[in-house]
Scaffold this motif. Structure first.
Motif, PDB file in Angstrom:
ATOM      1  N   THR A 110       0.868  -1.174   0.000  1.00 33.91           N
ATOM      2  CA  THR A 110       0.000   0.000   0.000  1.00 33.91           C
ATOM      3  C   THR A 110       0.906   1.225   0.000  1.00 33.91           C
ATOM      4  N   LEU A 111       0.629   2.148  -0.909  1.00 36.28           N
ATOM      5  CA  LEU A 111       1.456   3.339  -1.097  1.00 36.28           C
ATOM      6  C   LEU A 111       0.798   4.547  -0.431  1.00 36.28           C
ATOM      7  N   TYR A 112       1.636   5.353   0.246  1.00 33.72           N
ATOM      8  CA  TYR A 112       1.184   6.598   0.869  1.00 33.72           C
ATOM      9  C   TYR A 112       2.080   7.743   0.381  1.00 33.72           C
ATOM     10  N   VAL A 113       1.471   8.888   0.092  1.00 33.81           N
ATOM     11  CA  VAL A 113       2.213  10.107  -0.236  1.00 33.81           C
ATOM     12  C   VAL A 113       1.708  11.220   0.666  1.00 33.81           C
ATOM     13  N   GLN A 114       2.627  11.876   1.356  1.00 38.14           N
ATOM     14  CA  GLN A 114       2.295  12.936   2.313  1.00 38.14           C
ATOM     15  C   GLN A 114       1.282  12.445   3.347  1.00 38.14           C
ATOM     16  N   GLY A 115       1.401  11.177   3.734  1.00 40.02           N
ATOM     17  CA  GLY A 115       0.549  10.625   4.776  1.00 40.02           C
ATOM     18  C   GLY A 115      -0.822  10.179   4.319  1.00 40.02           C
ATOM     19  N   LYS A 116      -1.105  10.277   3.010  1.00 47.10           N
ATOM     20  CA  LYS A 116      -2.418   9.916   2.483  1.00 47.10           C
ATOM     21  C   LYS A 116      -2.302   8.658   1.624  1.00 47.10           C
ATOM     22  N   VAL A 117      -3.315   7.813   1.686  1.00 46.34           N
ATOM     23  CA  VAL A 117      -3.274   6.550   0.963  1.00 46.34           C
ATOM     24  C   VAL A 117      -3.535   6.785  -0.520  1.00 46.34           C
ATOM     25  N   VAL A 118      -2.708   6.162  -1.351  1.00 47.88           N
ATOM     26  CA  VAL A 118      -2.783   6.323  -2.806  1.00 47.88           C
ATOM     27  C   VAL A 118      -3.394   5.091  -3.456  1.00 47.88           C
ATOM     28  N   GLY A 119      -2.831   3.919  -3.192  1.00 46.21           N
ATOM     29  CA  GLY A 119      -3.332   2.713  -3.825  1.00 46.21           C
ATOM     30  C   GLY A 119      -2.622   1.478  -3.324  1.00 46.21           C
ATOM     31  N   THR A 120      -3.144   0.320  -3.745  1.00 48.61           N
ATOM     32  CA  THR A 120      -2.666  -0.973  -3.272  1.00 48.61           C
ATOM     33  C   THR A 120      -2.485  -1.912  -4.457  1.00 48.61           C
ATOM     34  N   GLY A 121      -1.444  -2.748  -4.378  1.00 43.49           N
ATOM     35  CA  GLY A 121      -1.201  -3.762  -5.402  1.00 43.49           C
ATOM     36  C   GLY A 121      -0.999  -5.121  -4.772  1.00 43.49           C
ATOM     37  N   PHE A 122      -1.462  -6.162  -5.488  1.00 44.58           N
ATOM     38  CA  PHE A 122      -1.425  -7.514  -4.943  1.00 44.58           C
ATOM     39  C   PHE A 122      -0.664  -8.504  -5.827  1.00 44.58           C
ATOM     40  N   ASP A 123      -0.041  -8.029  -6.917  1.00 43.73           N
ATOM     41  CA  ASP A 123       0.617  -8.943  -7.852  1.00 43.73           C
ATOM     42  C   ASP A 123       1.916  -8.310  -8.329  1.00 43.73           C
ATOM     43  N   PHE A 124       3.069  -8.852  -7.902  1.00 47.62           N
ATOM     44  CA  PHE A 124       4.370  -8.263  -8.251  1.00 47.62           C
ATOM     45  C   PHE A 124       4.669  -8.333  -9.735  1.00 47.62           C
ATOM     46  N   ALA A 153       5.806   6.689   1.587  1.00 48.62           N
ATOM     47  CA  ALA A 153       5.862   5.558   2.508  1.00 48.62           C
ATOM     48  C   ALA A 153       5.154   4.368   1.882  1.00 48.62           C
ATOM     49  N   VAL A 154       5.677   3.177   2.157  1.00 57.37           N
ATOM     50  CA  VAL A 154       5.098   1.956   1.614  1.00 57.37           C
ATOM     51  C   VAL A 154       4.952   0.924   2.729  1.00 57.37           C
ATOM     52  N   TRP A 155       3.751   0.406   2.887  1.00 59.93           N
ATOM     53  CA  TRP A 155       3.491  -0.768   3.721  1.00 59.93           C
ATOM     54  C   TRP A 155       3.625  -1.967   2.792  1.00 59.93           C
ATOM     55  N   ALA A 156       4.524  -2.881   3.085  1.00 60.17           N
ATOM     56  CA  ALA A 156       4.774  -4.021   2.203  1.00 60.17           C
ATOM     57  C   ALA A 156       4.639  -5.312   2.979  1.00 60.17           C
ATOM     58  N   LEU A 157       4.091  -6.327   2.333  1.00 61.62           N
ATOM     59  CA  LEU A 157       3.856  -7.620   2.973  1.00 61.62           C
ATOM     60  C   LEU A 157       4.504  -8.737   2.175  1.00 61.62           C
ATOM     61  N   ASN A 158       5.338  -9.524   2.827  1.00 60.76           N
ATOM     62  CA  ASN A 158       5.797 -10.790   2.263  1.00 60.76           C
ATOM     63  C   ASN A 158       4.865 -11.857   2.822  1.00 60.76           C
ATOM     64  N   GLY A 159       3.995 -12.407   1.961  1.00 65.26           N
ATOM     65  CA  GLY A 159       2.896 -13.208   2.460  1.00 65.26           C
ATOM     66  C   GLY A 159       3.005 -14.690   2.251  1.00 65.26           C
ATOM     67  N   ASN A 160       4.001 -15.188   1.548  1.00 67.48           N
ATOM     68  CA  ASN A 160       4.165 -16.629   1.345  1.00 67.48           C
ATOM     69  C   ASN A 160       5.216 -17.128   2.311  1.00 67.48           C
ATOM     70  N   GLY A 161       4.899 -18.156   3.023  1.00 70.09           N
ATOM     71  CA  GLY A 161       5.834 -18.527   4.080  1.00 70.09           C
ATOM     72  C   GLY A 161       6.213 -19.984   4.060  1.00 70.09           C
ATOM     73  N   PRO A 162       7.073 -20.350   5.054  1.00 67.15           N
ATOM     74  CA  PRO A 162       7.598 -19.459   6.100  1.00 67.15           C
ATOM     75  C   PRO A 162       8.614 -18.440   5.602  1.00 67.15           C
TER      76      PRO A 162
END
Length: 379
Positions: A242-256, A276-285
């Motif tokens: 999820t991408l943020y610019v100046q503290g505001k949410v811009v958009g989300t991507g689910f497929d690299f 700022a970017v919230w990033a998730l590595n979701g395949n585990g472990p």
């Protein structure tokens, strides 16, 4: 929002149509002292450098550069390659942002052919300051030259104190070169996602990283008096972001495998831009994890085509968690470590991800990502 996007596009059009304000009138063709006054020079490459310090109390902002080399050249500013030319009869124009104080212009010029023939470097550099003052630097005997091209000669810290002064061969317009074709305007060097690096935290081992959420930040501080009006950001992440610019949410991507491209208005205009970017590595472990992005900031002024380009690299910062408020302007990330560069675009296991040509629509945060006010995003 539609009005704001239209205003931004009009500003860009006005900036792009600016005419180049410099010419070669006061520039000299320069080379080494080899061969004396004989213009028939030995083939090979020569290194040129010009250190530039602004007048006391002034801060450099940008430079329009008009340059040509006989037979070809590679131009550097402060160690970074700016451009190349491969014909002595046609000049190239560049517009570059400058460091406020010392700047080093360096050029590798190659005299081609297998026999002695004319060789030279011709340039004019118009330097602009934050207070509006303008000064022009030209090729003349104030440049330093070396008969070979030492490794690292383009870097700011390279010692050229023993290099001799360049030899002036001729004024602009003189034989054998005559008048040189010049472009009508200068354009900013523009990067793309293919110039960017995959980055992640220090947890990557053998190409894999633990699952979990990670936070990334990049704060861009512009030269004094300059303000960004919008940001064009192309990015993707393995697995989610999820991408943020100046503290505001811009958009989300689910497929690299496919990147998204967002055009975000920066309101109010700002000298400092926080991405700022919230990033998730979701395949585990464990599994591959990475973030890759390219950013173009549009300025309200018309300096350098009004665009500053940057990519994901080691200047971004990361956190092994997602602290509360990390996406906000003013969040203190001074203790965060530098992001780890995994490799360039195209590396395995990601290969060549799809780079979009059209803008992506805005969207909300991914599950688990911070909530925030929506950014003003063009559609």
């Amino acid at each position: 929002m539609i009005f704001k996007v239209a205003e931004t596009l009009i500003l860009l059009a006005l900036c792009v149509t600016q005419a180049l304000a410099i010419d070669f009138t006061n520039s000299k063709w320069i080379w080494t002292s080899e061969g004396g006054t004989d213009l028939q020079k030995q083939p090979g490459s020569r290194a040129f450098r010009r250190d530039y310090y602004p007048p006391l109390g002034k801060s450099a902002l940008s430079a329009d550069i008009l340059i040509v080399g006989d037979d070809g050249y590679t131009l550097y500013l402060n160690g970074k390659q700016i451009g190349v030319g491969q014909s002595w009869s046609v000049a190239q124009a560049y517009c570059v942002r400058l460091a406020p104080s010392c700047n080093v212009f360096a050029v590798n010029v190659t005299n081609g052919s297998n026999v002695p023939n004319p060789a030279g470097l011709l340039a004019a550099i118009q330097i602009k300051y934050t207070d509006g003052f303008v000064e022009t630097v030209v090729t003349d005997s104030s440049w330093h030259v070396n008969t070979n091209v030492p490794a690292g000669f383009q870097e700011v810290g390279f010692d050229d104190s023993t290099w001799p002064a360049a030899t002036v061969e001729a004024n602009y317009g003189a034989s054998p070169w005559g008048l040189i074709s010049t472009p009508p305007s200068a354009a900013s060097p523009r990067l793309s996602l293919t110039d960017a690096n995959w980055i992640w935290t220090n947890e990557v081992s053998g190409g894999n990283a633990p699952i979990g959420n990670r936070a990334f930040r990049k704060t861009i501080t512009l030269p004094a008096g300059q303000r960004a009006t919008s940001a064009t950001i192309t990015l993707t992440a393995d697995n989610w972001y999820t991408l943020y610019v100046q503290g505001k949410v811009v958009g989300t991507g689910f497929d690299f495998r496919a990147a998204q491209k967002y055009v975000v208005d920066i309101l109010p205009y700002s000298e400092e831009v926080t991405i700022a970017v919230w990033a998730l590595n979701g395949n585990g472990p464990t599994s591959p994890a990475g973030l890759i992005a390219e950013v173009d900031l549009t300025m309200e002024d018309c300096e350098c085509g009004s665009v500053l380009s940057l990519v994901t690299d080691g200047s971004w910062k990361y956190n092994l968690g997602t602290p509360v408020g990390f996406e906000q302007v003013g969040y203190d990330d001074s203790a965060w470590p530098a992001a780890v560069v995994e490799g360039k675009y195209g590396m395995q296991p990601w290969g060549n991800v799809v780079v979009p040509t059209a803008v992506s629509p805005p969207s909300g945060p991914a599950p688990g990502a911070p909530s925030a006010m929506p950014a003003s995003v063009a559609m």
